[in-house]
Design a protein around this motif. Structure first.
Motif, PDB file in Angstrom:
ATOM      1  N   THR A 117       0.838  -1.189   0.000  1.00  0.00           N
ATOM      2  CA  THR A 117       0.000   0.000   0.000  1.00  0.00           C
ATOM      3  C   THR A 117       0.873   1.239   0.000  1.00  0.00           C
ATOM      4  OG1 THR A 117      -1.624  -1.213   1.330  1.00  0.00           O
ATOM      5  CG2 THR A 117      -1.885   1.178   1.195  1.00  0.00           C
ATOM      6  N   ALA A 118       0.597   2.162  -0.927  1.00  0.00           N
ATOM      7  CA  ALA A 118       1.476   3.331  -1.073  1.00  0.00           C
ATOM      8  C   ALA A 118       0.758   4.658  -0.840  1.00  0.00           C
ATOM      9  CB  ALA A 118       2.102   3.330  -2.465  1.00  0.00           C
ATOM     10  N   GLY A 119      -0.564   4.656  -0.632  1.00  0.00           N
ATOM     11  CA  GLY A 119      -1.287   5.895  -0.423  1.00  0.00           C
ATOM     12  C   GLY A 119      -1.498   6.662  -1.712  1.00  0.00           C
ATOM     13  N   PRO A 120      -1.786   7.964  -1.644  1.00  0.00           N
ATOM     14  CA  PRO A 120      -1.989   8.761  -2.855  1.00  0.00           C
ATOM     15  C   PRO A 120      -0.724   8.792  -3.713  1.00  0.00           C
ATOM     16  CG  PRO A 120      -2.786   9.924  -0.918  1.00  0.00           C
ATOM     17  CD  PRO A 120      -2.014   8.751  -0.419  1.00  0.00           C
ATOM     18  N   LEU A 121      -0.896   8.690  -5.017  1.00  0.00           N
ATOM     19  CA  LEU A 121       0.262   8.647  -5.907  1.00  0.00           C
ATOM     20  C   LEU A 121       1.097   9.919  -5.793  1.00  0.00           C
ATOM     21  CD1 LEU A 121       1.892   7.256  -8.077  1.00  0.00           C
ATOM     22  CD2 LEU A 121       0.274   8.099  -9.777  1.00  0.00           C
ATOM     23  N   VAL A 132       6.157  -1.405 -10.506  1.00  0.00           N
ATOM     24  CA  VAL A 132       4.833  -1.244 -11.113  1.00  0.00           C
ATOM     25  C   VAL A 132       3.933  -0.548 -10.109  1.00  0.00           C
ATOM     26  CG1 VAL A 132       2.801  -2.447 -12.019  1.00  0.00           C
ATOM     27  CG2 VAL A 132       5.101  -3.268 -12.582  1.00  0.00           C
ATOM     28  N   VAL A 133       3.170   0.434 -10.578  1.00  0.00           N
ATOM     29  CA  VAL A 133       2.192   1.113  -9.740  1.00  0.00           C
ATOM     30  C   VAL A 133       0.806   0.832 -10.307  1.00  0.00           C
ATOM     31  CG1 VAL A 133       2.327   3.303 -11.027  1.00  0.00           C
ATOM     32  CG2 VAL A 133       1.551   3.310  -8.657  1.00  0.00           C
ATOM     33  N   LYS A 134      -0.147   0.549  -9.405  1.00  0.00           N
ATOM     34  CA  LYS A 134      -1.517   0.238  -9.816  1.00  0.00           C
ATOM     35  C   LYS A 134      -2.486   0.963  -8.892  1.00  0.00           C
ATOM     36  CE  LYS A 134      -0.525  -4.486 -11.422  1.00  0.00           C
ATOM     37  NZ  LYS A 134      -0.907  -5.912 -11.293  1.00  0.00           N
ATOM     38  N   SER A 135      -3.654   1.296  -9.432  1.00  0.00           N
ATOM     39  CA  SER A 135      -4.722   1.800  -8.577  1.00  0.00           C
ATOM     40  C   SER A 135      -5.026   0.755  -7.510  1.00  0.00           C
ATOM     41  CB  SER A 135      -5.989   2.060  -9.392  1.00  0.00           C
ATOM     42  OG  SER A 135      -5.783   3.054 -10.358  1.00  0.00           O
ATOM     43  N   ARG A 136      -5.226   1.209  -6.284  1.00  0.00           N
ATOM     44  CA  ARG A 136      -5.588   0.244  -5.246  1.00  0.00           C
ATOM     45  C   ARG A 136      -6.932  -0.398  -5.571  1.00  0.00           C
ATOM     46  NH1 ARG A 136      -5.812   0.407   1.375  1.00  0.00           N
ATOM     47  NH2 ARG A 136      -7.241  -1.371   1.541  1.00  0.00           N
ATOM     48  N   LEU A 146       4.272   1.009 -15.525  1.00  0.00           N
ATOM     49  CA  LEU A 146       5.651   0.765 -15.147  1.00  0.00           C
ATOM     50  C   LEU A 146       6.312   2.098 -14.816  1.00  0.00           C
ATOM     51  CD1 LEU A 146       8.260  -0.943 -14.972  1.00  0.00           C
ATOM     52  CD2 LEU A 146       8.517  -0.595 -17.448  1.00  0.00           C
ATOM     53  N   VAL A 147       6.956   2.169 -13.665  1.00  0.00           N
ATOM     54  CA  VAL A 147       7.692   3.376 -13.266  1.00  0.00           C
ATOM     55  C   VAL A 147       9.178   3.036 -13.352  1.00  0.00           C
ATOM     56  CG1 VAL A 147       8.062   5.104 -11.480  1.00  0.00           C
ATOM     57  CG2 VAL A 147       5.805   4.027 -11.729  1.00  0.00           C
ATOM     58  N   THR A 167       2.037  -0.657  -4.976  1.00  0.00           N
ATOM     59  CA  THR A 167       3.196  -0.952  -5.816  1.00  0.00           C
ATOM     60  C   THR A 167       3.482  -2.443  -5.790  1.00  0.00           C
ATOM     61  OG1 THR A 167       4.809  -0.613  -4.036  1.00  0.00           O
ATOM     62  CG2 THR A 167       4.197   1.313  -5.365  1.00  0.00           C
ATOM     63  N   GLN A 168       4.027  -2.932  -6.904  1.00  0.00           N
ATOM     64  CA  GLN A 168       4.453  -4.315  -7.030  1.00  0.00           C
ATOM     65  C   GLN A 168       5.829  -4.339  -7.697  1.00  0.00           C
ATOM     66  OE1 GLN A 168       1.332  -6.196  -9.351  1.00  0.00           O
ATOM     67  NE2 GLN A 168       0.110  -6.679  -7.540  1.00  0.00           N
ATOM     68  N   PRO A 169       6.629  -5.361  -7.433  1.00  0.00           N
ATOM     69  CA  PRO A 169       7.913  -5.461  -8.125  1.00  0.00           C
ATOM     70  C   PRO A 169       7.696  -5.614  -9.628  1.00  0.00           C
ATOM     71  CG  PRO A 169       7.790  -7.005  -6.285  1.00  0.00           C
ATOM     72  CD  PRO A 169       6.414  -6.475  -6.484  1.00  0.00           C
ATOM     73  N   TYR A 170       8.605  -5.112 -10.408  1.00  0.00           N
ATOM     74  CA  TYR A 170       8.545  -5.298 -11.852  1.00  0.00           C
ATOM     75  C   TYR A 170       9.234  -6.617 -12.196  1.00  0.00           C
ATOM     76  CZ  TYR A 170       9.527  -4.780 -16.823  1.00  0.00           C
ATOM     77  OH  TYR A 170       9.613  -4.989 -18.171  1.00  0.00           O
TER      78      TYR A 170
END
Length: 279
Positions: A117-121, A132-136, A146-147, A167-170
Protein backbone atom coordinates in the motif's frame (compact mmCIF):
# COMPACT_ATOMS: atom_id res chain seq x y z
CA UNK A 1 -8.95 -27.79 -20.00
CA UNK A 2 -10.26 -27.85 -16.42
CA UNK A 3 -13.40 -29.66 -15.28
CA UNK A 4 -15.39 -30.81 -18.31
CA UNK A 5 -18.76 -29.13 -18.55
CA UNK A 6 -21.60 -30.32 -20.74
CA UNK A 7 -24.85 -28.41 -20.98
CA UNK A 8 -27.73 -29.52 -18.73
CA UNK A 9 -29.80 -32.32 -20.26
CA UNK A 10 -33.57 -32.57 -20.54
CA UNK A 11 -36.32 -29.99 -20.94
CA UNK A 12 -36.54 -26.77 -18.98
CA UNK A 13 -39.25 -26.73 -16.35
CA UNK A 14 -41.22 -23.51 -16.66
CA UNK A 15 -39.93 -20.20 -17.96
CA UNK A 16 -36.44 -20.00 -16.53
CA UNK A 17 -35.22 -16.42 -16.12
CA UNK A 18 -31.63 -15.16 -16.10
CA UNK A 19 -30.91 -11.59 -15.00
CA UNK A 20 -27.89 -9.66 -16.25
CA UNK A 21 -26.43 -7.10 -13.84
CA UNK A 22 -24.49 -5.00 -16.30
CA UNK A 23 -24.26 -1.57 -17.81
CA UNK A 24 -23.45 -3.14 -21.19
CA UNK A 25 -25.75 -6.02 -22.16
CA UNK A 26 -24.16 -5.97 -25.62
CA UNK A 27 -20.81 -7.10 -24.20
CA UNK A 28 -19.67 -9.92 -26.54
CA UNK A 29 -19.42 -12.61 -23.84
CA UNK A 30 -22.79 -11.71 -22.26
CA UNK A 31 -24.57 -11.31 -25.57
CA UNK A 32 -23.30 -14.65 -26.87
CA UNK A 33 -24.19 -16.45 -23.62
CA UNK A 34 -27.64 -14.83 -23.67
CA UNK A 35 -28.15 -16.19 -27.18
CA UNK A 36 -27.30 -19.71 -26.00
CA UNK A 37 -29.73 -19.40 -23.09
CA UNK A 38 -32.52 -18.00 -25.23
CA UNK A 39 -32.16 -20.86 -27.70
CA UNK A 40 -32.73 -23.18 -24.75
CA UNK A 41 -35.99 -21.41 -23.95
CA UNK A 42 -34.75 -19.10 -21.18
CA UNK A 43 -35.76 -15.50 -20.68
CA UNK A 44 -32.75 -13.22 -20.35
CA UNK A 45 -33.34 -9.77 -18.88
CA UNK A 46 -31.03 -6.86 -18.11
CA UNK A 47 -31.56 -5.54 -14.59
CA UNK A 48 -31.60 -1.71 -14.22
CA UNK A 49 -28.73 -0.74 -11.95
CA UNK A 50 -30.59 2.17 -10.40
CA UNK A 51 -33.94 0.54 -9.69
CA UNK A 52 -33.21 -1.55 -6.60
CA UNK A 53 -34.46 -5.14 -6.34
CA UNK A 54 -36.93 -5.78 -9.17
CA UNK A 55 -40.53 -6.11 -8.06
CA UNK A 56 -42.33 -9.39 -8.53
CA UNK A 57 -40.74 -12.81 -8.95
CA UNK A 58 -36.95 -12.85 -8.85
CA UNK A 59 -34.94 -14.35 -11.69
CA UNK A 60 -33.65 -17.87 -11.15
CA UNK A 61 -30.04 -16.67 -11.36
CA UNK A 62 -28.29 -13.34 -11.84
CA UNK A 63 -24.95 -12.85 -13.60
CA UNK A 64 -22.98 -10.01 -12.00
CA UNK A 65 -20.83 -8.53 -14.78
CA UNK A 66 -20.75 -4.88 -13.61
CA UNK A 67 -18.40 -4.10 -10.73
CA UNK A 68 -19.43 -0.55 -9.83
CA UNK A 69 -20.48 0.25 -6.25
CA UNK A 70 -24.05 0.60 -7.53
CA UNK A 71 -23.98 -2.86 -9.12
CA UNK A 72 -22.44 -4.45 -6.02
CA UNK A 73 -25.10 -2.86 -3.81
CA UNK A 74 -27.85 -4.19 -6.08
CA UNK A 75 -26.32 -7.68 -6.10
CA UNK A 76 -26.13 -7.62 -2.30
CA UNK A 77 -29.81 -6.65 -2.08
CA UNK A 78 -30.75 -9.47 -4.43
CA UNK A 79 -28.79 -11.99 -2.37
CA UNK A 80 -30.50 -10.83 0.81
CA UNK A 81 -33.82 -11.33 -0.99
CA UNK A 82 -32.86 -14.95 -1.63
CA UNK A 83 -31.58 -14.69 -5.21
CA UNK A 84 -28.62 -16.61 -6.63
CA UNK A 85 -25.93 -14.20 -7.89
CA UNK A 86 -22.80 -15.25 -9.84
CA UNK A 87 -20.23 -14.16 -8.79
CA UNK A 88 -21.40 -13.18 -5.32
CA UNK A 89 -21.32 -9.52 -4.35
CA UNK A 90 -18.76 -10.27 -1.61
CA UNK A 91 -16.38 -12.16 -3.90
CA UNK A 92 -16.69 -9.51 -6.60
CA UNK A 93 -16.07 -6.69 -4.12
CA UNK A 94 -12.99 -8.41 -2.74
CA UNK A 95 -11.40 -8.39 -6.20
CA UNK A 96 -11.86 -4.63 -6.44
CA UNK A 97 -9.38 -3.96 -3.61
CA UNK A 98 -5.87 -5.02 -4.58
CA UNK A 99 -4.64 -4.86 -0.99
CA UNK A 100 -7.30 -7.28 0.25
CA UNK A 101 -6.79 -9.40 -2.86
CA UNK A 102 -3.07 -9.80 -2.25
CA UNK A 103 -3.54 -10.44 1.46
CA UNK A 104 -6.05 -13.24 0.87
CA UNK A 105 -3.99 -14.82 -1.91
CA UNK A 106 -0.69 -14.80 -0.03
CA UNK A 107 -2.39 -15.99 3.16
CA UNK A 108 -3.70 -19.00 1.21
CA UNK A 109 -0.23 -19.80 -0.11
CA UNK A 110 -0.82 -18.55 -3.65
CA UNK A 111 2.26 -17.07 -5.41
CA UNK A 112 0.89 -13.53 -5.56
CA UNK A 113 3.20 -10.60 -6.29
CA UNK A 114 4.28 -8.64 -3.21
CA UNK A 115 1.79 -5.76 -3.06
CA UNK A 116 2.50 -2.71 -0.92
CA UNK A 117 0.00 0.00 0.00
CA UNK A 118 1.48 3.33 -1.07
CA UNK A 119 -1.29 5.90 -0.42
CA UNK A 120 -1.99 8.76 -2.86
CA UNK A 121 0.26 8.65 -5.91
CA UNK A 122 1.17 12.31 -5.47
CA UNK A 123 2.79 11.43 -2.13
CA UNK A 124 4.72 8.41 -3.36
CA UNK A 125 8.41 8.89 -2.67
CA UNK A 126 11.27 7.78 -4.88
CA UNK A 127 12.16 4.13 -4.47
CA UNK A 128 14.16 1.46 -6.25
CA UNK A 129 13.35 1.50 -9.94
CA UNK A 130 11.78 -0.07 -11.88
CA UNK A 131 8.50 -0.97 -10.17
CA UNK A 132 4.83 -1.24 -11.11
CA UNK A 133 2.19 1.11 -9.74
CA UNK A 134 -1.52 0.24 -9.82
CA UNK A 135 -4.72 1.80 -8.58
CA UNK A 136 -5.59 0.24 -5.25
CA UNK A 137 -9.20 -0.10 -6.38
CA UNK A 138 -9.49 -2.12 -9.56
CA UNK A 139 -11.93 -0.70 -12.11
CA UNK A 140 -12.21 -0.01 -15.81
CA UNK A 141 -9.49 2.35 -17.08
CA UNK A 142 -7.66 2.27 -13.74
CA UNK A 143 -3.96 3.01 -13.41
CA UNK A 144 -1.47 0.25 -14.23
CA UNK A 145 1.96 1.54 -15.19
CA UNK A 146 5.65 0.76 -15.15
CA UNK A 147 7.69 3.38 -13.27
CA UNK A 148 11.25 3.24 -14.59
CA UNK A 149 12.59 6.44 -13.07
CA UNK A 150 11.88 9.66 -11.22
CA UNK A 151 10.69 11.47 -14.37
CA UNK A 152 8.05 8.83 -15.04
CA UNK A 153 6.91 8.94 -11.42
CA UNK A 154 6.49 12.73 -11.59
CA UNK A 155 4.56 12.43 -14.86
CA UNK A 156 2.11 9.92 -13.38
CA UNK A 157 1.77 11.89 -10.13
CA UNK A 158 0.79 15.00 -12.09
CA UNK A 159 -1.95 13.07 -13.90
CA UNK A 160 -3.19 10.99 -10.92
CA UNK A 161 -2.20 13.00 -7.80
CA UNK A 162 -4.99 11.75 -5.51
CA UNK A 163 -5.17 8.20 -6.84
CA UNK A 164 -4.76 5.64 -4.04
CA UNK A 165 -2.17 3.18 -5.32
CA UNK A 166 -0.22 0.04 -4.56
CA UNK A 167 3.20 -0.95 -5.82
CA UNK A 168 4.45 -4.31 -7.03
CA UNK A 169 7.91 -5.46 -8.13
CA UNK A 170 8.55 -5.30 -11.85
CA UNK A 171 9.03 -8.79 -13.26
CA UNK A 172 10.92 -8.74 -16.52
CA UNK A 173 9.10 -10.72 -19.18
CA UNK A 174 8.89 -11.37 -22.90
CA UNK A 175 6.39 -8.53 -23.19
CA UNK A 176 3.43 -10.91 -23.26
CA UNK A 177 1.01 -11.17 -20.34
CA UNK A 178 -0.35 -14.63 -19.58
CA UNK A 179 -4.14 -14.39 -19.33
CA UNK A 180 -6.18 -17.27 -17.94
CA UNK A 181 -9.95 -17.08 -17.70
CA UNK A 182 -12.03 -19.61 -15.80
CA UNK A 183 -15.76 -20.18 -16.32
CA UNK A 184 -17.29 -22.83 -14.08
CA UNK A 185 -14.11 -24.88 -13.97
CA UNK A 186 -13.19 -24.55 -17.64
CA UNK A 187 -9.89 -22.79 -18.28
CA UNK A 188 -9.44 -20.54 -21.32
CA UNK A 189 -6.19 -18.76 -22.07
CA UNK A 190 -4.29 -16.39 -24.34
CA UNK A 191 -1.17 -14.26 -24.28
CA UNK A 192 -1.59 -10.54 -24.75
CA UNK A 193 0.93 -7.78 -25.39
CA UNK A 194 1.58 -6.02 -22.12
CA UNK A 195 0.93 -2.34 -21.58
CA UNK A 196 4.03 -2.34 -19.40
CA UNK A 197 6.35 -3.46 -22.18
CA UNK A 198 5.29 -1.97 -25.50
CA UNK A 199 3.89 1.19 -26.99
CA UNK A 200 0.19 1.81 -27.42
CA UNK A 201 0.18 0.31 -30.92
CA UNK A 202 0.88 -3.16 -29.55
CA UNK A 203 -1.16 -3.17 -26.34
CA UNK A 204 -3.97 -5.71 -26.34
CA UNK A 205 -2.79 -7.74 -29.33
CA UNK A 206 -3.61 -11.36 -28.50
CA UNK A 207 -1.77 -14.57 -29.30
CA UNK A 208 -3.01 -18.15 -28.98
CA UNK A 209 -1.40 -19.88 -26.01
CA UNK A 210 -1.89 -23.17 -24.21
CA UNK A 211 -1.01 -22.92 -20.50
CA UNK A 212 0.79 -25.74 -18.75
CA UNK A 213 -1.12 -28.05 -16.43
CA UNK A 214 0.59 -26.30 -13.52
CA UNK A 215 -0.67 -22.90 -14.59
CA UNK A 216 -4.18 -24.21 -15.23
CA UNK A 217 -4.26 -25.82 -11.78
CA UNK A 218 -3.09 -22.55 -10.24
CA UNK A 219 -5.93 -20.68 -11.96
CA UNK A 220 -8.47 -23.19 -10.63
CA UNK A 221 -7.05 -22.84 -7.12
CA UNK A 222 -7.60 -19.08 -7.30
CA UNK A 223 -11.33 -19.70 -7.76
CA UNK A 224 -11.44 -21.90 -4.67
CA UNK A 225 -9.64 -19.31 -2.55
CA UNK A 226 -11.66 -16.32 -3.77
CA UNK A 227 -15.05 -18.01 -4.06
CA UNK A 228 -15.35 -17.17 -7.76
CA UNK A 229 -17.04 -19.02 -10.63
CA UNK A 230 -16.20 -16.61 -13.46
CA UNK A 231 -12.84 -14.86 -13.20
CA UNK A 232 -9.52 -14.01 -14.75
CA UNK A 233 -5.98 -14.56 -13.51
CA UNK A 234 -2.99 -12.57 -14.81
CA UNK A 235 0.33 -14.42 -14.58
CA UNK A 236 3.96 -13.58 -15.20
CA UNK A 237 7.02 -15.79 -14.93
CA UNK A 238 8.85 -15.44 -11.63
CA UNK A 239 12.32 -16.70 -10.82
CA UNK A 240 11.09 -20.09 -9.63
CA UNK A 241 7.35 -20.24 -10.33
CA UNK A 242 4.51 -18.37 -12.02
CA UNK A 243 3.51 -15.19 -10.17
CA UNK A 244 -0.07 -13.92 -9.97
CA UNK A 245 -0.22 -10.17 -10.50
CA UNK A 246 -4.01 -9.67 -10.63
CA UNK A 247 -7.37 -11.41 -10.24
CA UNK A 248 -10.47 -10.09 -11.98
CA UNK A 249 -14.08 -11.03 -11.27
CA UNK A 250 -16.15 -11.73 -14.41
CA UNK A 251 -13.73 -10.57 -17.14
CA UNK A 252 -14.53 -10.55 -20.82
CA UNK A 253 -12.61 -13.69 -21.91
CA UNK A 254 -12.17 -11.95 -25.25
CA UNK A 255 -12.83 -14.17 -28.24
CA UNK A 256 -12.32 -17.47 -26.43
CA UNK A 257 -14.25 -20.19 -28.25
CA UNK A 258 -16.53 -22.06 -25.85
CA UNK A 259 -16.61 -19.37 -23.17
CA UNK A 260 -20.20 -18.22 -23.90
CA UNK A 261 -21.42 -21.83 -23.80
CA UNK A 262 -19.60 -22.38 -20.52
CA UNK A 263 -21.21 -19.26 -19.04
CA UNK A 264 -24.67 -20.34 -20.18
CA UNK A 265 -24.01 -23.78 -18.71
CA UNK A 266 -23.01 -22.18 -15.42
CA UNK A 267 -26.28 -20.24 -15.26
CA UNK A 268 -28.26 -23.40 -15.93
CA UNK A 269 -26.26 -25.39 -13.37
CA UNK A 270 -26.92 -22.82 -10.65
CA UNK A 271 -30.62 -22.91 -11.56
CA UNK A 272 -30.52 -26.71 -11.44
CA UNK A 273 -29.12 -26.61 -7.93
CA UNK A 274 -32.23 -24.63 -6.98
CA UNK A 275 -34.50 -27.27 -8.52
CA UNK A 276 -35.38 -25.38 -11.69
CA UNK A 277 -33.68 -27.50 -14.35
CA UNK A 278 -32.91 -31.24 -14.52
CA UNK A 279 -29.27 -32.19 -15.05
Amino acid sequence: MGRPMGGPRGELRGDLRVGLITGNPGHPLLAAAAGVLERRGCRVETVPLDGGVPRGVLADVYLLKARTPQALALAGELERSGAAVVNSAAATGLCQDRVRMASLARGAGLPFAATVTAGPLGELADQAYPFVVKSRHSRRHDLVALVDGAARLRELAERWPQEEVVTQPYLRSSGWDQKLWVVDGQVFAARRRSELSVGDDGVGVAQEWEPSARRAALALRVGEVFGLEVYGVDLLDGADEPVIVDVNAFPGARGRAGAPEALAGLALRVAAERGRVPV
